[in-house]
Design an enzyme around this catalytic site. Structure first.
Site, PDB file in Angstrom:
ATOM      1  CG  HIS A   1       9.278  -3.736 -27.399  1.00 13.68           C
ATOM      2  ND1 HIS A   1      10.129  -2.777 -26.876  1.00 13.68           N
ATOM      3  CD2 HIS A   1       8.050  -3.143 -27.409  1.00 13.68           C
ATOM      4  CE1 HIS A   1       9.461  -1.679 -26.582  1.00 13.68           C
ATOM      5  NE2 HIS A   1       8.194  -1.870 -26.912  1.00 13.68           N
TER       6      HIS A   1
ATOM      7  NE  ARG B   1      -0.578  -9.063 -28.023  1.00 12.43           N
ATOM      8  CZ  ARG B   1       0.143  -7.980 -27.808  1.00 12.43           C
ATOM      9  NH1 ARG B   1       0.173  -7.011 -28.727  1.00 12.43           N
ATOM     10  NH2 ARG B   1       0.849  -7.838 -26.700  1.00 12.43           N
TER      11      ARG B   1
ATOM     12  CG  ASP C   1       8.162   1.541 -25.307  1.00 11.93           C
ATOM     13  OD1 ASP C   1       8.001   1.355 -26.529  1.00 11.93           O
ATOM     14  OD2 ASP C   1       7.534   0.924 -24.423  1.00 11.93           O
TER      15      ASP C   1
END
Length: 346
Positions: free
Chosen positions: A274, A284, A219
């Site tokens: 990630h 999800r 991020d």
């Protein structure tokens, strides 16, 4: 309405295949596997200094408990997001194309307005989302009642998130001994004005070889605070060259450090890599709050040339357009390292 109508057109064909070839024996939901993620108690942050430091240095990620957000609010946001995503793709695309809340799908590479940066028709992620700049929510007049209910929930949610982000950042500043640094000004480096929420839906697909829900990335934020689905797994983090699945646990948040925090810490803290894998059986929902510095705040540390987040974001977008991937922090090192590709989330 047929749920397939809620997906972007390109995904519908794959989802149609999924619905007709579903294996009832497949179970990839909330399995009972061990979860090695460090757990941090927000109420004991000062007392658990060593545990918190280890999480920031070794993981760049931790599970947050005793965060003070009502469980009812977390669950309500998840349910409202699920209902909004269940609307037809055409409705979502039309309603959220001109408003502050913008709709995107298929790519984590976005402009500041939430518009997707295209990298080719076959290069997409198995995801759709809504980009919500929190600073504009109070003036937002949504066309859909569902958007208005989400707007009100997010305004309440943001007060909790800002409190959590500021509390965590202040302890980081103290632990890193940045008290004589400009970066102690929390209002500049953990800015409410530039904060945003992104709501994601990852459709299920029995053929997980189709690609990733979200490809490998770091991020660009200072911090990212995730309210993830408490039953459906998918988030994976890289630790010691191994990918570990973050177990979904109710009433906990996942906090990960971003590129801005790694630069401010002079690489003492880690911006964690990630990704999100496709779930075979169930879709999800995740809701992530991204904390950024204010537009004019300068990131300074010995390993990096001084830069603002705006300059960082502009460089990332140039790289995504020119190279097809995010380069990120190596662009701002005093001595540039070999450029390794990373996807762009924010």
């Amino acid at each position: 309405m047929n749920n397939l109508e809620s997906y972007p057109p390109i995904l519908r064909n794959y989802c149609h295949h999924y619905h007709h070839h579903h294996d009832s024996n497949i179970n990839d939901v909330a399995q009972d596997y061990s979860d090695p993620m460090p757990v941090i108690d927000l109420e004991l942050l000062e007392e658990e200094k060593e545990r918190f430091e280890d999480a920031c240095k070794d993981w760049g990620l931790f599970r947050l408990v005793n965060h003070g957000i009502p469980l009812t609010l977390l669950k309500q946001l998840q349910e409202e997001a699920k209902e909004l995503f269940s609307m037809s793709y055409e409705t979502k695309h039309a309603t959220c194309s001109e408003s502050p809340i913008t709709y995107f799908w298929g790519t984590p590479a976005l402009t500041p307005t939430g518009t997707a940066l295209c990298r080719g028709p076959k290069n997409f992620n198995w995801v759709e989302g809504l980009d919500v700049p929190l600073g504009q929510l109070s003036k937002f007049q949504p066309q859909l009642p569902k958007l208005d209910s989400i707007r009100l929930l997010l305004m309440e949610y943001e007060t909790h998130l800002s409190r959590i982000a500021t509390t965590i950042f202040k302890v980081m500043v103290k632990n890193l001994d940045l008290n004589n640094n400009k970066q102690t000004e929390c209002c500049s480096y953990v800015s409410r004005e530039t904060g945003m929420v992104r709501m994601y839906r990852y459709p299920a697909c029995s053929d997980t070889s189709i690609g990733w829900g979200m490809e490998v990335h770091t991020d660009s934020s200072v911090l990212s605070i995730l309210n993830q689905d408490d039953q459906v797994s998918g988030l994976q983090v890289l630790k010691d060259d191994q990918w570990l699945t973050v177990k979904p646990i109710s009433n906990t948040l996942i906090v990960n450090l971003g590129d801005m925090m790694q630069a401010m810490s002079n690489d003492k803290y880690k911006s964690v890599q990630h990704r999100v894998r496709v779930n075979k059986e169930r879709e999800r929902i995740s809701i992530c709050y991204f904390v950024f510095p204010s537009e004019g705040a300068v990131i300074e540390s010995p390993n990096y040339k001084p830069f603002t987040y705006s300059e960082f974001r502009e460089q990332v977008q140039q790289d995504v357009k020119a190279l097809g991937y995010k380069v990120g922090l190596p662009r701002f090192k005093h001595t540039q390292q070999p450029l390794a590709p990373l996807s762009n989330l924010v």
